[in-house]
Design a protein around this motif. Structure first.
Motif, PDB file in Angstrom:
ATOM      1  N   CYS A  88       0.728  -1.094   0.094  1.00 27.27           N
ATOM      2  CA  CYS A  88      -0.055  -0.039  -0.330  1.00 27.27           C
ATOM      3  C   CYS A  88       1.035   1.233  -0.137  1.00 27.27           C
ATOM      4  N   GLY A  89       2.306   1.056   0.407  1.00 31.56           N
ATOM      5  CA  GLY A  89       2.938   2.382   0.458  1.00 31.56           C
ATOM      6  C   GLY A  89       2.684   3.321   1.243  1.00 31.56           C
ATOM      7  N   ALA A 119      13.640   0.254   3.091  1.00 29.53           N
ATOM      8  CA  ALA A 119      14.676  -0.626   3.796  1.00 29.53           C
ATOM      9  C   ALA A 119      13.904  -1.771   4.746  1.00 29.53           C
ATOM     10  N   LEU A 120      12.720  -1.754   4.767  1.00 30.99           N
ATOM     11  CA  LEU A 120      11.762  -2.576   5.961  1.00 30.99           C
ATOM     12  C   LEU A 120      12.054  -2.088   7.276  1.00 30.99           C
ATOM     13  N   PHE A 121      12.707  -0.695   7.332  1.00 31.45           N
ATOM     14  CA  PHE A 121      12.804  -0.274   8.850  1.00 31.45           C
ATOM     15  C   PHE A 121      11.278  -0.023   9.123  1.00 31.45           C
ATOM     16  N   LEU A 122      10.287   0.576   8.408  1.00 37.04           N
ATOM     17  CA  LEU A 122       8.976   0.887   8.698  1.00 37.04           C
ATOM     18  C   LEU A 122       8.061   0.178   7.924  1.00 37.04           C
ATOM     19  N   VAL A 123       6.928  -0.115   8.469  1.00 37.91           N
ATOM     20  CA  VAL A 123       5.892  -1.054   7.796  1.00 37.91           C
ATOM     21  C   VAL A 123       4.804  -0.180   7.369  1.00 37.91           C
ATOM     22  N   ALA A 124       4.136  -0.302   6.220  1.00 40.82           N
ATOM     23  CA  ALA A 124       3.054   0.184   5.904  1.00 40.82           C
ATOM     24  C   ALA A 124       1.815  -0.703   5.798  1.00 40.82           C
ATOM     25  N   PHE A 125       0.731  -0.437   6.516  1.00 40.15           N
ATOM     26  CA  PHE A 125      -0.392  -1.410   6.264  1.00 40.15           C
ATOM     27  C   PHE A 125      -1.588  -0.370   6.444  1.00 40.15           C
ATOM     28  N   ARG A 126      -2.599  -1.126   6.012  1.00 40.57           N
ATOM     29  CA  ARG A 126      -4.064  -0.582   6.420  1.00 40.57           C
ATOM     30  C   ARG A 126      -4.792  -1.438   7.086  1.00 40.57           C
ATOM     31  N   ARG A 157      -1.326   3.065   7.710  1.00 45.79           N
ATOM     32  CA  ARG A 157      -0.295   3.710   8.537  1.00 45.79           C
ATOM     33  C   ARG A 157       0.798   3.046   8.602  1.00 45.79           C
ATOM     34  N   LEU A 158       1.805   3.770   9.318  1.00 47.03           N
ATOM     35  CA  LEU A 158       3.299   3.436   9.460  1.00 47.03           C
ATOM     36  C   LEU A 158       3.610   2.710  10.824  1.00 47.03           C
ATOM     37  N   MET A 159       4.450   1.785  10.866  1.00 49.49           N
ATOM     38  CA  MET A 159       4.710   1.298  12.080  1.00 49.49           C
ATOM     39  C   MET A 159       6.216   1.041  12.031  1.00 49.49           C
ATOM     40  N   LEU A 160       7.072   1.088  13.220  1.00 55.12           N
ATOM     41  CA  LEU A 160       8.235   0.567  13.351  1.00 55.12           C
ATOM     42  C   LEU A 160       8.272  -1.011  13.113  1.00 55.12           C
ATOM     43  N   ASN A 161       9.183  -1.558  12.182  1.00 58.55           N
ATOM     44  CA  ASN A 161       9.541  -2.721  12.234  1.00 58.55           C
ATOM     45  C   ASN A 161       9.770  -3.150  13.676  1.00 58.55           C
ATOM     46  N   PRO A 162       9.145  -4.466  14.175  1.00 58.50           N
ATOM     47  CA  PRO A 162       9.157  -4.766  15.741  1.00 58.50           C
ATOM     48  C   PRO A 162      10.371  -5.243  16.232  1.00 58.50           C
ATOM     49  N   ALA A 163      11.270  -5.708  15.132  1.00 61.72           N
ATOM     50  CA  ALA A 163      12.475  -6.162  15.443  1.00 61.72           C
ATOM     51  C   ALA A 163      13.710  -4.922  15.688  1.00 61.72           C
ATOM     52  N   LEU A 164      13.340  -3.925  15.326  1.00 63.63           N
ATOM     53  CA  LEU A 164      14.227  -2.617  15.349  1.00 63.63           C
ATOM     54  C   LEU A 164      13.643  -1.619  16.687  1.00 63.63           C
ATOM     55  N   ALA A 180       3.147  15.525   7.528  1.00 61.17           N
ATOM     56  CA  ALA A 180       3.550  16.442   6.755  1.00 61.17           C
ATOM     57  C   ALA A 180       4.155  15.738   5.640  1.00 61.17           C
ATOM     58  N   PRO A 181       3.932  16.468   4.431  1.00 60.10           N
ATOM     59  CA  PRO A 181       4.711  16.140   3.086  1.00 60.10           C
ATOM     60  C   PRO A 181       5.964  15.692   3.298  1.00 60.10           C
ATOM     61  N   GLU A 182       6.941  16.696   3.998  1.00 57.69           N
ATOM     62  CA  GLU A 182       8.355  16.257   4.190  1.00 57.69           C
ATOM     63  C   GLU A 182       8.726  15.252   5.066  1.00 57.69           C
ATOM     64  N   GLU A 183       7.731  14.819   6.142  1.00 55.55           N
ATOM     65  CA  GLU A 183       7.708  13.700   6.797  1.00 55.55           C
ATOM     66  C   GLU A 183       7.690  12.359   6.200  1.00 55.55           C
ATOM     67  N   ARG A 184       6.660  12.421   5.073  1.00 53.63           N
ATOM     68  CA  ARG A 184       6.390  11.199   4.395  1.00 53.63           C
ATOM     69  C   ARG A 184       7.429  10.986   3.440  1.00 53.63           C
ATOM     70  N   GLU A 185       8.335  12.163   2.689  1.00 56.65           N
ATOM     71  CA  GLU A 185       9.048  11.640   2.008  1.00 56.65           C
ATOM     72  C   GLU A 185      10.428  11.405   2.794  1.00 56.65           C
ATOM     73  N   ARG A 186      10.611  11.870   4.018  1.00 56.15           N
ATOM     74  CA  ARG A 186      11.812  11.293   5.075  1.00 56.15           C
ATOM     75  C   ARG A 186      11.506   9.572   5.423  1.00 56.15           C
ATOM     76  N   ALA A 187      10.152   9.246   5.376  1.00 56.16           N
ATOM     77  CA  ALA A 187       9.880   8.101   5.687  1.00 56.16           C
ATOM     78  C   ALA A 187      10.101   7.244   4.723  1.00 56.16           C
ATOM     79  N   ARG A 188      10.095   7.577   3.277  1.00 52.91           N
ATOM     80  CA  ARG A 188      10.128   6.443   2.145  1.00 52.91           C
ATOM     81  C   ARG A 188      11.114   5.461   2.226  1.00 52.91           C
ATOM     82  N   PRO A 189      12.594   6.311   2.256  1.00 49.95           N
ATOM     83  CA  PRO A 189      13.590   5.340   2.316  1.00 49.95           C
ATOM     84  C   PRO A 189      13.598   4.218   3.534  1.00 49.95           C
ATOM     85  N   PHE A 190      13.058   4.694   4.595  1.00 47.47           N
ATOM     86  CA  PHE A 190      13.016   3.568   5.592  1.00 47.47           C
ATOM     87  C   PHE A 190      11.954   2.479   5.482  1.00 47.47           C
TER      88      PHE A 190
END
Length: 360
Positions: free
Chosen positions: A280-281, A353-360, A287-294, A340-350
């Motif tokens: 879903c990107g 890299a599987l550091f963040l998890v996106a899900f509905r 929603r965005l969540m931190l990879n639990p292993a991190l 904010a738009p800049e926060e979404r762009e900052r989140a994209r590389p994470f």
């Protein structure tokens, strides 16, 4: 039953890591079930799919997999009782529980029955008499939306090892002690010496047995691997070996070029899915969540930069104080629409890299 394979691994427990060898929780981030399922389905796994199968677990993988997935039932399946004893002991030494150790054959429908949300089969099907039969057996165990991680030998990556195996077979050499004597006598600069000096496996007996004396191996070109997958209902999702490009089509083109030029290629790591729904990107309803292993990696007490090793074929940048502070915001899920738009762009590389998890 693959009796020849079973006898090999009863004699040579593999891999033979010291029992005190440990991994940090954040080293296991790419084995987290929630993260993988969300990456390819845009949703966290249902309760039905919250099961993991290690198909051909060897003597070590149950430990890091359980570390990455606390509370998730894990079945560790292997032909070898010796491998399972070592794997169980490694888990006990490091306080890892919740793993069901089962001796059995992936080709046996009664072994590791049921459906799983994630199956890890790392370096297994290329040892089977019929790899397609093995792949189909794994496919039958995948829940809808389930993810399979597959590692198989590449033709370019195993060229030297297969040449040595062929020579040993012609010479009728089938024991580790004789191979070790040959290694000691090999002239400096010879192909044999160069290979063993560069190989971590040649440093221990079980590694020598696995690299040079294994009863059955098969290697693949990238198109041969994809042709094998095409015989199943599985969907190729991502290539994740060392130096893999993010785009599957571009990575396959790169591998074909290396093969044409006779260059070395990495052993292939391929993620496959059963009826994947697609990620879903950063869609507004996600929603965005931190990879639990991190979670322990980004804790407030870890002030120094931390380097997280690559697991998707690409290097990861060190996490400094600012990066860890940003990632801590997502320990609990955060609606993408609130960023904010800049926060979404900052989140994209994470996210990539599987550091963040996106899900509905």
């Amino acid at each position: 039953m693959n009796d020849e394979l079973r006898r090999h691994y009863e004699r040579w427990v593999y891999p033979r890591y010291p029992l005190l060898a440990s991994v940090r929780p954040w080293d296991t981030y790419a084995l987290n079930l929630d993260t993988l399922h969300a990456r390819f389905n845009g949703a966290l796994p249902s309760s039905h799919a919250r099961r993991i199968l290690l198909a051909g677990c060897g003597s070590f993988s149950p430990y890091p997999t359980s570390l990455a997935n606390p509370g998730v039932p894990i079945t560790a399946l292997d032909l070898s009782a010796a491998n399972l004893r070592r794997a169980r002991l490694h888990c006990l030494v490091h306080g890892r529980f919740g793993v069901d150790f089962e001796r059995g054959d992936i080709l046996d429908p009664a072994a590791a029955s049921g459906e799983y949300g994630f199956i890890d089969s790392f370096g297994v099907i290329h040892h089977l008499p019929d790899p397609l039969e093995g792949l189909r057996a794994l496919e039958r165990r995948l829940a809808p939306g389930g993810i399979l991680r597959l590692m198989v030998y590449s033709r370019g990556g195993r060229r030297e090892a297969e040449s040595i195996r062929t020579a040993l077979r012609i010479l009728k050499i089938g024991d580790v002690a004789t191979v070790k004597r040959l290694i000691r006598r090999a002239p400096a600069g010879s192909r044999f010496r160069r290979y063993v000096d560069a190989s971590s496996e040649a440093a221990f007996d079980a590694g020598i047995a696995d690299a040079f004396l294994h009863p059955r191996t098969r290697t693949y070109r990238i198109d041969e691997l994809m042709a094998l997958v095409a015989e199943t209902g599985l969907t190729p999702l991502m290539l994740a070996h060392d130096s893999a490009l993010p785009s599957m089509s571009e990575e396959m083109a790169r591998l074909r070029r290396l093969e044409r030029e006779g260059e070395e290629t990495p052993n292939f790591i391929l993620y496959l899915g059963r009826q994947p729904l697609g990620e879903c990107g950063l869609s507004p309803d996600a929603r965005l969540m931190l990879n639990p292993a991190l979670r322990t990696a980004v804790g407030p007490l870890r002030l120094a930069p931390i380097v997280i090793p690559p697991r998707l074929g690409r290097p990861n940048s060190p996490l400094g104080f600012a990066e860890k502070r940003f990632l801590r915001r997502f320990i609990s899920p955060v609606p993408v629409a609130s960023l904010a738009p800049e926060e979404r762009e900052r989140a994209r590389p994470f996210l990539d890299a599987l550091f963040l998890v996106a899900f509905r």
